[in-house]
Design a protein around this motif. Sequence first.
Motif, PDB file in Angstrom:
ATOM      1  N   VAL A   1       0.858  -1.178   0.000  1.00 63.01           N
ATOM      2  CA  VAL A   1       0.000   0.000   0.000  1.00 63.01           C
ATOM      3  C   VAL A   1       0.900   1.236   0.000  1.00 63.01           C
ATOM      4  CG1 VAL A   1      -1.754   1.285   1.272  1.00 63.01           C
ATOM      5  CG2 VAL A   1      -1.859  -1.214   1.188  1.00 63.01           C
ATOM      6  N   PHE A   2       1.982   1.166   0.807  1.00 61.89           N
ATOM      7  CA  PHE A   2       3.016   2.198   0.806  1.00 61.89           C
ATOM      8  C   PHE A   2       4.387   1.527   0.761  1.00 61.89           C
ATOM      9  CE2 PHE A   2      -0.544   4.272   3.025  1.00 61.89           C
ATOM     10  CZ  PHE A   2      -0.653   5.445   2.278  1.00 61.89           C
ATOM     11  N   HIS A   3       5.353   2.264   0.265  1.00 62.71           N
ATOM     12  CA  HIS A   3       6.729   1.770   0.279  1.00 62.71           C
ATOM     13  C   HIS A   3       7.319   1.916   1.680  1.00 62.71           C
ATOM     14  CE1 HIS A   3      10.784   0.852  -0.961  1.00 62.71           C
ATOM     15  NE2 HIS A   3      11.209   2.026  -0.564  1.00 62.71           N
ATOM     16  N   GLU A   4       6.869   2.934   2.404  1.00 62.33           N
ATOM     17  CA  GLU A   4       7.401   3.206   3.736  1.00 62.33           C
ATOM     18  C   GLU A   4       6.339   3.895   4.573  1.00 62.33           C
ATOM     19  OE1 GLU A   4      10.633   6.358   5.425  1.00 62.33           O
ATOM     20  OE2 GLU A   4      11.352   5.001   3.837  1.00 62.33           O
ATOM     21  N   VAL A   5       6.196   3.479   5.835  1.00 60.53           N
ATOM     22  CA  VAL A   5       5.271   4.121   6.770  1.00 60.53           C
ATOM     23  C   VAL A   5       6.047   4.503   8.028  1.00 60.53           C
ATOM     24  CG1 VAL A   5       3.209   3.873   8.201  1.00 60.53           C
ATOM     25  CG2 VAL A   5       3.272   2.828   5.924  1.00 60.53           C
ATOM     26  N   ASN A   6       5.963   5.765   8.413  1.00 58.91           N
ATOM     27  CA  ASN A   6       6.620   6.259   9.623  1.00 58.91           C
ATOM     28  C   ASN A   6       5.558   6.661  10.634  1.00 58.91           C
ATOM     29  OD1 ASN A   6       9.778   6.823   9.002  1.00 58.91           O
ATOM     30  ND2 ASN A   6       8.548   7.099   7.151  1.00 58.91           N
ATOM     31  N   LEU A   7       5.595   6.049  11.815  1.00 62.43           N
ATOM     32  CA  LEU A   7       4.666   6.370  12.902  1.00 62.43           C
ATOM     33  C   LEU A   7       5.462   7.050  14.008  1.00 62.43           C
ATOM     34  CD1 LEU A   7       1.878   6.132  14.296  1.00 62.43           C
ATOM     35  CD2 LEU A   7       2.585   3.858  15.091  1.00 62.43           C
ATOM     36  N   SER A   8       5.098   8.283  14.332  1.00 66.78           N
ATOM     37  CA  SER A   8       5.881   9.032  15.315  1.00 66.78           C
ATOM     38  C   SER A   8       4.982   9.638  16.381  1.00 66.78           C
ATOM     39  CB  SER A   8       6.693  10.136  14.624  1.00 66.78           C
ATOM     40  OG  SER A   8       5.845  11.043  13.954  1.00 66.78           O
ATOM     41  N   PHE A   9       5.606   9.934  17.526  1.00 64.17           N
ATOM     42  CA  PHE A   9       4.899  10.494  18.675  1.00 64.17           C
ATOM     43  C   PHE A   9       5.723  11.644  19.245  1.00 64.17           C
ATOM     44  CE2 PHE A   9       4.223   5.955  18.358  1.00 64.17           C
ATOM     45  CZ  PHE A   9       2.832   5.842  18.344  1.00 64.17           C
ATOM     46  N   LEU A  10       5.040  12.671  19.732  1.00 60.65           N
ATOM     47  CA  LEU A  10       5.730  13.779  20.365  1.00 60.65           C
ATOM     48  C   LEU A  10       6.072  13.438  21.808  1.00 60.65           C
ATOM     49  CD1 LEU A  10       3.640  16.811  19.042  1.00 60.65           C
ATOM     50  CD2 LEU A  10       5.799  15.914  18.159  1.00 60.65           C
ATOM     51  N   TYR A  11       7.001  14.196  22.385  1.00 64.69           N
ATOM     52  CA  TYR A  11       7.383  13.971  23.773  1.00 64.69           C
ATOM     53  C   TYR A  11       6.179  14.172  24.680  1.00 64.69           C
ATOM     54  CZ  TYR A  11      12.307  14.080  22.415  1.00 64.69           C
ATOM     55  OH  TYR A  11      13.520  13.809  21.850  1.00 64.69           O
ATOM     56  N   VAL A  12       6.118  13.380  25.753  1.00 67.95           N
ATOM     57  CA  VAL A  12       5.045  13.525  26.733  1.00 67.95           C
ATOM     58  C   VAL A  12       5.086  14.933  27.313  1.00 67.95           C
ATOM     59  CG1 VAL A  12       4.131  12.697  28.927  1.00 67.95           C
ATOM     60  CG2 VAL A  12       5.085  11.069  27.287  1.00 67.95           C
ATOM     61  N   GLY A  13       3.941  15.578  27.365  1.00 71.03           N
ATOM     62  CA  GLY A  13       3.874  16.950  27.849  1.00 71.03           C
ATOM     63  C   GLY A  13       4.029  17.987  26.759  1.00 71.03           C
TER      64      GLY A  13
END
Length: 286
Positions: free
Chosen positions: A126-138
């Motif tokens: 479906v995609f060549h690459e998937v990046n899942l990211s999260f911001l710092y807590v707070g």
Amino acid sequence: MPYWQYFSHLPVVTSNTCIIKSLSVLKFSYMYLNFLQGIDPSALLKTHIQGVINHGKGDTSFFIDINEYAHDANLVMNILLKSINSTRNRNGRLPENLFIQADNCARETKNRIVLGFCELLVKLKVFHEVNLSFLYVGHTHEDIDAAFSVIAEKLRKTDAETLAQIQQLLNGGRLVQGFFDIKASKANIVSAIPKGEPSFLLPPNFKNINISGLKTSIDRSQFQFTDKTSYRWWIKFITEIEQMANSAEKVEKYAKRQAFWLLPYLVNKTTRYVDEEEELNPALAG
């Protein structure tokens, strides 16, 4: 530099960035009604909004539910599929890479199930690459929070007496329907894409709605609605919920509304994997 500014430098044709976040919207005073006073909070209809900003195209989508589905990984994966398919329908193709920005909610996004789902999207091309990211807590305030603030301000000034009126305030917000239990069936869909009718349709659960309390509150406030149309809408809505709460057949019919198993239509649709276009057909008979 904010993440959306960074990703905006990437070629639009090869990458797309989206942010997904939920808003457990105040308890809807039968939606948002500023005239309500002295109403039992447990009798209000709780409503939830999931927001998705597609930075690649600069648009924002809202998905509305009445807590008939659990707010977990299934909610996120189903909405991601719907959002990805909307991008495919609009552009004809999908970008090669997908960047997802999410909050740190372990129940919804920050878990191995969603991570495995991202891997599945790559495995099935479906995609060549998937990046899942999260911001710092707070430090998780993103641009979608600004969109939610605009919603709250609109609802503070304008009554929304029905679901349709909420959709209008959200500039075409979509009701969440046609969910699949991807979480329970992930092991099966990794090895092969289901064809025909999927066996993992997710049934709604209306037990969290205080139907009797809601009915009483609506009756007490019927003369405070703008007109009788809103009151009639609520009577019809409550009747349908009551019927579905006591009928497995009606629950199944509700679950099949807009039930499209989208994954087969997203495979090989990026600019990297060129394939013929397919017409979208319902996976289930309504």
